[in-house]
Design a protein around this motif. Sequence first.
Motif, PDB file in Angstrom:
ATOM      1  N   LEU A 173       0.837  -1.201   0.000  1.00 47.12           N
ATOM      2  CA  LEU A 173       0.000   0.000   0.000  1.00 47.12           C
ATOM      3  C   LEU A 173       0.872   1.250   0.000  1.00 47.12           C
ATOM      4  CD1 LEU A 173      -2.993  -0.724   2.401  1.00 47.12           C
ATOM      5  CD2 LEU A 173      -2.986  -0.596  -0.084  1.00 47.12           C
ATOM      6  N   ILE A 192      -0.638 -11.623  -7.525  1.00 47.56           N
ATOM      7  CA  ILE A 192       0.019 -10.454  -6.930  1.00 47.56           C
ATOM      8  C   ILE A 192       1.117  -9.802  -7.765  1.00 47.56           C
ATOM      9  CG2 ILE A 192       1.759 -11.693  -5.573  1.00 47.56           C
ATOM     10  CD1 ILE A 192       1.082  -9.645  -3.311  1.00 47.56           C
ATOM     11  N   ALA A 193       1.798 -10.565  -8.619  1.00 48.51           N
ATOM     12  CA  ALA A 193       2.994  -9.993  -9.249  1.00 48.51           C
ATOM     13  C   ALA A 193       2.654  -8.931 -10.294  1.00 48.51           C
ATOM     14  CB  ALA A 193       3.821 -11.104  -9.903  1.00 48.51           C
ATOM     15  N   ASP A 194       3.418  -7.839 -10.286  1.00 55.56           N
ATOM     16  CA  ASP A 194       3.308  -6.827 -11.330  1.00 55.56           C
ATOM     17  C   ASP A 194       4.258  -7.166 -12.469  1.00 55.56           C
ATOM     18  OD1 ASP A 194       1.532  -4.706 -10.182  1.00 55.56           O
ATOM     19  OD2 ASP A 194       2.987  -4.857  -8.574  1.00 55.56           O
ATOM     20  N   ASP A 211       1.036  -8.682 -17.125  1.00 59.25           N
ATOM     21  CA  ASP A 211      -0.088  -8.557 -18.053  1.00 59.25           C
ATOM     22  C   ASP A 211       0.400  -8.547 -19.502  1.00 59.25           C
ATOM     23  OD1 ASP A 211      -1.471  -8.394 -15.749  1.00 59.25           O
ATOM     24  OD2 ASP A 211      -2.139  -6.322 -15.975  1.00 59.25           O
TER      25      ASP A 211
ATOM     26  N   PRO B  13      -9.472  -9.236 -19.948  1.00 60.50           N
ATOM     27  CA  PRO B  13      -8.386  -8.879 -19.033  1.00 60.50           C
ATOM     28  C   PRO B  13      -8.911  -8.171 -17.781  1.00 60.50           C
ATOM     29  CG  PRO B  13      -7.932  -8.075 -21.262  1.00 60.50           C
ATOM     30  CD  PRO B  13      -9.302  -8.651 -21.280  1.00 60.50           C
ATOM     31  N   TYR B  15      -7.930  -5.606 -16.145  1.00 59.59           N
ATOM     32  CA  TYR B  15      -8.062  -4.140 -16.147  1.00 59.59           C
ATOM     33  C   TYR B  15      -9.337  -3.706 -16.875  1.00 59.59           C
ATOM     34  CZ  TYR B  15      -6.494  -3.680 -21.007  1.00 59.59           C
ATOM     35  OH  TYR B  15      -6.415  -3.754 -22.368  1.00 59.59           O
ATOM     36  N   ARG B  41      -3.499   1.413  -5.235  1.00 57.03           N
ATOM     37  CA  ARG B  41      -2.909   0.381  -4.384  1.00 57.03           C
ATOM     38  C   ARG B  41      -3.959  -0.278  -3.487  1.00 57.03           C
ATOM     39  NH1 ARG B  41       2.716   0.258  -4.399  1.00 57.03           N
ATOM     40  NH2 ARG B  41       3.289   1.544  -6.168  1.00 57.03           N
ATOM     41  N   SER B  50      -2.819  -7.234  -9.411  1.00 57.81           N
ATOM     42  CA  SER B  50      -1.556  -6.516  -9.279  1.00 57.81           C
ATOM     43  C   SER B  50      -1.790  -5.008  -9.389  1.00 57.81           C
ATOM     44  CB  SER B  50      -0.570  -6.986 -10.348  1.00 57.81           C
ATOM     45  OG  SER B  50      -0.974  -6.520 -11.603  1.00 57.81           O
ATOM     46  N   ILE B  51      -0.828  -4.258  -8.905  1.00 58.68           N
ATOM     47  CA  ILE B  51      -0.954  -2.797  -8.896  1.00 58.68           C
ATOM     48  C   ILE B  51      -0.943  -2.259 -10.325  1.00 58.68           C
ATOM     49  CG2 ILE B  51       0.203  -0.663  -8.157  1.00 58.68           C
ATOM     50  CD1 ILE B  51       1.271  -2.478  -5.766  1.00 58.68           C
ATOM     51  N   ILE B  52      -0.143  -2.895 -11.177  1.00 62.26           N
ATOM     52  CA  ILE B  52      -0.078  -2.452 -12.576  1.00 62.26           C
ATOM     53  C   ILE B  52      -1.457  -2.579 -13.241  1.00 62.26           C
ATOM     54  CG2 ILE B  52       0.796  -3.198 -14.839  1.00 62.26           C
ATOM     55  CD1 ILE B  52       3.541  -3.191 -13.723  1.00 62.26           C
ATOM     56  N   THR B  53      -2.204  -3.611 -12.850  1.00 60.81           N
ATOM     57  CA  THR B  53      -3.539  -3.814 -13.420  1.00 60.81           C
ATOM     58  C   THR B  53      -4.472  -2.651 -13.066  1.00 60.81           C
ATOM     59  OG1 THR B  53      -3.255  -6.201 -13.260  1.00 60.81           O
ATOM     60  CG2 THR B  53      -5.505  -5.403 -13.492  1.00 60.81           C
ATOM     61  N   THR B  55      -3.552   0.293 -12.048  1.00 60.66           N
ATOM     62  CA  THR B  55      -2.982   1.517 -12.612  1.00 60.66           C
ATOM     63  C   THR B  55      -3.434   1.677 -14.063  1.00 60.66           C
ATOM     64  OG1 THR B  55      -1.044   1.190 -11.221  1.00 60.66           O
ATOM     65  CG2 THR B  55      -0.826   2.770 -13.001  1.00 60.66           C
ATOM     66  N   ARG B  56      -3.414   0.559 -14.792  1.00 64.98           N
ATOM     67  CA  ARG B  56      -3.812   0.595 -16.202  1.00 64.98           C
ATOM     68  C   ARG B  56      -5.295   0.945 -16.345  1.00 64.98           C
ATOM     69  NH1 ARG B  56      -2.253  -4.300 -20.228  1.00 64.98           N
ATOM     70  NH2 ARG B  56      -3.315  -3.567 -22.092  1.00 64.98           N
TER      71      ARG B  56
END
Lengths: 261, 126
Positions: A173, A192-194, A211, B13, B15, B41, B50-53, B55-56
């Motif tokens: 966070l 969890i993984a980016d 992704d 997907p 996102y 987050r 995931s955070i990237i998801t 964020t996108r």
Amino acid sequence: MNAIEVKNLRKSYKGLSLDVSFTIPSGYACGFIGRNGAGKTTTLKCLLGMTISDGGNVKILGKPLGDISVKEELGVLLDQPYYQEDWTAVDIEKALRPYYRRWSGDDWRKYLELFQLPERKKFKEFSRGMKMKLGMAAAMAHDAKLLLLDEPTGGLDPVVREEILDLMREYLLDESRTIFFSTHITSDLEKIADRIIFISNGKIVLDDEKDTLCEKYVLVRGGGYDQLMSCSLIGGLPSDVLTDKPTLEDIVVYFERGKVK
Amino acid sequence: MLNFAVSLQSSIPAYEQIKEQIKKRIISGELKDGETLPSMRMLARDLKVSIITTTRAYADLENEGLISTVQGRGCFVNALPKEIVRKQYINDIDASLSNAVIKGKAAGLSLAELLQKLEDKFNECD
């Protein structure tokens, strides 16, 4: 900022010839995958200076390997934490606290409660899951900026595994924090993984956002095909072949078998 | 606040699923103008993605003019985004209708028969 920068880190060790370069941006969870013996633990140990590398350049949180000020910013769990067998959580806090300027007793107790860890039970009586949770609690209580975890969910039941993942999510966070963790459990990566770094035989074969990876390749089967293909190549395929979105597991297996185009 | 889930098994997907869910709530009025959205987050933690998801998803919503991100203060639903979403839905409808007409003609349906189908569909959905 990058949490980890590795350039041509080399190590010859027990038949493994490691030579890796990669960068991990801060603020994200990066999964490190590869078969047993591919070089995951050796890489992690070289990052920590626990194994002396044969050469290369490593920067952790912007500082060179061996900079003592970095140690305070690290939370490390290799396999599982090791503490005195007879210590309780209370003893462990007493032992750890003096080493960390930012240690928060309130956070420590908050996490013990959250993970339902007993304060008075001896460490040797902890299950593996409890030990891992205690290790995570310690890392979070000293506000580590980078967690290096070697198979944090290995050998744990699905419920505890999910608890560990929840902890990792909680940890992230704060955007100044980064997790680099090795694992064989690809479903954990999906959750969890980016980013994913995939090591095979001492070399990095894939290094990308998760992704993006799963969108880049298509699993092509039937009609004589059984392979991963780059999306850009599937235009001319016969209509009877089956194309699927690959899972991370598919990507690992097909890459290891060399069935990628 | 954002009471939805994301399927990792879906062919859509993650996102995209997040975008659609948030859009749906904006158009239904459940998310109001100026309302604060959970941070990327926090949303990643809550949805277990995931955070990237996230964020996108937020970046796309911002590009479409539906939300804005203010550094250090968070993400907000933009004023009058309903019009934007509505316009998008109407574009989608136009595209689906063109498709239906092309296939209807190919199948030899009359306008009346096509309209009947539309009416049936309309009555099927709430």
